[in-house]
Design an enzyme around this catalytic site. Structure first.
Site, mmCIF file in Angstrom:
data_model
loop_
_atom_site.group_PDB
_atom_site.id
_atom_site.type_symbol
_atom_site.label_atom_id
_atom_site.label_comp_id
_atom_site.label_asym_id
_atom_site.label_seq_id
_atom_site.Cartn_x
_atom_site.Cartn_y
_atom_site.Cartn_z
ATOM 1 N N GLN A 188 0.987 -1.326 0.539
ATOM 2 C CA GLN A 188 0.023 -0.260 0.236
ATOM 3 C C GLN A 188 0.511 0.616 -0.137
ATOM 4 O OE1 GLN A 188 -2.669 -0.202 3.165
ATOM 5 N NE2 GLN A 188 -4.121 -1.685 2.041
ATOM 6 N N ASP A 336 -2.158 -11.970 4.816
ATOM 7 C CA ASP A 336 -3.320 -11.297 5.223
ATOM 8 C C ASP A 336 -4.056 -13.216 5.259
ATOM 9 O OD1 ASP A 336 -3.390 -9.325 4.280
ATOM 10 O OD2 ASP A 336 -4.251 -8.783 2.422
ATOM 11 N N LYS A 363 -3.933 -3.506 10.765
ATOM 12 C CA LYS A 363 -5.213 -3.973 10.371
ATOM 13 C C LYS A 363 -6.531 -4.073 10.448
ATOM 14 C CE LYS A 363 -1.987 -5.930 7.569
ATOM 15 N NZ LYS A 363 -1.742 -5.212 6.049
ATOM 16 N N ARG A 367 -4.628 -8.230 14.730
ATOM 17 C CA ARG A 367 -5.616 -8.888 14.735
ATOM 18 C C ARG A 367 -4.852 -10.729 15.110
ATOM 19 N NH1 ARG A 367 -6.090 -8.527 7.605
ATOM 20 N NH2 ARG A 367 -7.831 -8.291 7.291
ATOM 21 N N ARG A 409 -11.393 -11.244 7.653
ATOM 22 C CA ARG A 409 -10.582 -12.270 7.369
ATOM 23 C C ARG A 409 -11.116 -12.757 8.627
ATOM 24 N NH1 ARG A 409 -8.824 -11.733 2.071
ATOM 25 N NH2 ARG A 409 -8.157 -9.401 2.053
HETATM 26 C C1 S3P Z 1 -2.467 -4.818 0.008
HETATM 27 C C2 S3P Z 1 -1.626 -4.447 0.559
HETATM 28 C C3 S3P Z 1 -1.213 -5.580 1.840
HETATM 29 C C4 S3P Z 1 -2.753 -6.714 2.175
HETATM 30 C C5 S3P Z 1 -3.738 -5.632 2.381
HETATM 31 C C6 S3P Z 1 -4.193 -5.373 0.789
HETATM 32 C C7 S3P Z 1 -3.147 -3.740 -1.201
HETATM 33 O O1 S3P Z 1 -1.723 -3.829 2.961
HETATM 34 O O2 S3P Z 1 -2.146 -6.048 3.838
HETATM 35 O O3 S3P Z 1 -5.413 -6.435 2.888
HETATM 36 O O4 S3P Z 1 -3.552 -3.857 -1.762
HETATM 37 O O5 S3P Z 1 -2.184 -3.442 -1.753
HETATM 38 P P1 S3P Z 1 0.079 -3.835 3.605
HETATM 39 O O6 S3P Z 1 0.498 -2.675 2.245
HETATM 40 O O7 S3P Z 1 -0.179 -2.557 5.096
HETATM 41 O O8 S3P Z 1 0.409 -4.731 3.798
#
Ligand code: S3P
Length: 449
Positions: A188, A336, A363, A367, A409
């Site tokens: 992200q 995840d 999250k 979790r 989840r």
């Molecule tokens: C995601 C990145 C992950 C993941 C999230 C989706 C994405 O988060 O946990 O469900 O689509 O880029 P982080 O970037 O915070 O690890």
């Protein structure tokens, strides 16, 4: 007729209890199923489609609440997005840098991916002002991980707790390129900075301590962005003033959703299940490696590539699982799936250790705390660690009253645990599953024999 008795109870506040009653004679998990489209790829297809020139066509989009939030936000920003369905979604892009200033607050609901990726785009729109918020969970999740690097690029962003919590206000600016060394491996954060770099003159580089999912890199290239990747240092550089062109995107099934069935098939004796058309991008397959370390019997069949992403059918047969240690660089590749891996560990012989996963605490819920409490409620032996869990498996689980804490989840992981627990389990706030898996309960009924 399903072997397990499943009841959905609607509460006064429209929240649902999912009641799962395992028959005394047991059940097995059988059949050939498909899971909904990948959530990460669905968000990106909508977003890149919205900022591209020409039209993007999306097949297999996830119809969960999170991609709906993305579609709604980008409609408000000016993109024309047809009604969402799994067959065919048309996105008429408005071109990079052309967002219209919304009259109202953009609402991302529960979706961390929507707000963090979108922030990179909003911050790099000079002269326009945006406000963004989300639901209770979203408003308590840390945004400083994207706000700080964006500020280094000269972005102007305000919010509660030192600009770290939504609602956020953004005054778009002409940004300057940076080389950002992220303290966390996060797709992200990476995607936010790359998207900000698209509309910024010069070259913007993002380096992370371990490789996180690379869907943005793959899709940005397919849409025509200039990207260079250094796998040695986990760095990616995007060239600014980019022009993206609409593409056809076929979204594969989400391995994060498939993981529930893989664990169900592995732990419920006598099971034999195929999950078709699952995305097996190597930055996402940590769950397959962890389950293989635990002795799960999973085969990849019919491996192929579909619009730039590797895809396979996954066949799982039940087997006695054993404990393992899950830590280090594999964590971002299965982050995840840790809630459902904790369920697998509760049925494995020995003590499974999960470490280096402090990210789980921020999250959709904490979790680590929630999974430990809820599994223990069912008779499991889970101890929290600051950055993970220690799970001693082998004690039979018993049906209990548990709660998803409105985390999709967690809701689905507890449902799978209930399939192998004696008696009746009631999962409160089970409606959360619809964030990423709208038909989860329907498939649950189908596979229980
Ligand atoms: C995601 C990145 C992950 C993941 C999230 C989706 C994405 O988060 O946990 O469900 O689509 O880029 P982080 O970037 O915070 O690890």
């Amino acid at each position: 007729m399903s072997a397990a008795v499943l009841i959905l109870e609607t509460q006064e506040n429209a929240s649902h209890n999912l009641i799962i009653q395992r028959p005394p004679a047991g059940l097995s998990i059988q059949g050939r199923i498909k899971v909904p489209g990948d959530k990460s790829i669905s968000h990106r297809a909508l977003m890149l489609g919205a900022i591209a020139e020409c039209e993007t066509q999306i097949q297999g989009l996830l119809l969960g609440e999170d991609p709906r939030s993305t579609a709604n936000c980008f409609r408000v920003l000016g993109a024309e997005i047809s009604e969402l369905n799994t067959e065919f979604v048309r996105v008429k892009g408005i071109g990079l840098g052309n967002f219209q200033e919304p009259f109202d607050v953009l609402n991302v609901g529960n979706s961390g991916t929507t707000i963090r990726l979108m922030l990179g785009l909003l911050a790099s729109h000079p002269g326009r002002f945006f406000t963004v918020t989300g639901d209770d969970s979203l408003r308590s999740r840390p945004m400083s991980r994207v706000v700080k690097p964006l500020q280094q690029m000269a972005a102007e962003i305000w919010g509660r707790k030192g600009n770290s919590l939504a609602p956020l206000a953004i005054q778009g600016q002409a940004l300057k390129p940076i080389h950002y060394h992220s303290p966390i491996a996060s797709a992200q954060v990476k995607s936010c900075i790359l998207l900000a770099g698209l509309n910024t003159e010069g070259q913007t580089t993002f380096t992370e301590p371990a490789l996180s999912r690379d869907h943005s890199e793959r899709m940005l290239r397919a849409f025509g962005a200039e990207l260079s990747i250094d796998p040695e240092t986990n760095s990616v550089t995007v060239t600014g003033n980019a022009k993206l062109y609409g593409q056809k995107v076929i979204v594969p099934g989400d391995i994060s959703s498939a993981a529930f069935w893989l664990v169900a098939g592995a732990i419920v004796p006598g099971s034999d299940l195929v999950v078709e058309n699952v995305g097996v991008n190597p930055t996402r397959t940590g769950v397959l490696e962890a389950l293989s370390m635990m002795g799960a019997d999973i085969e990849l069949e019919n491996q192929r590539e579909v619009t730039g992403e590797p895809v396979a059918d996954l066949r799982v047969c039940s087997s006695q699982l054993k404990s393992c240690t899950i830590a280090g660089d594999i964590i971002p590749r299965l982050i995840d799936e840790i809630p459902i891996l904790a369920v697998a560990a509760a049925f494995a012989q020995g003590t499974t250790i999960i470490r280096d996963a402090a990210e789980l605490r921020v999250k959709e819920s904490d979790r680590i705390t929630v999974m430990a409490q809820q599994l223990n409620q069912m008779g499991a032996k889970v101890t929290q660690l600051p950055d993970g869990m220690e799970i001693t498996g082998g004690t039979p689980l018993m049906g209990a009253e548990v709660d998803s804490y409105t985390d999709h989840r967690i809701a689905m992981s507890l449902a799978i645990a209930a399939l192998n627990a004696s008696g009746t389990t009631t999962i409160h706030r089970a409606e959360a599953a619809a964030i990423s898996y709208p038909n989860f309960t329907k498939t649950l009924v189908e596979v229980c024999r």
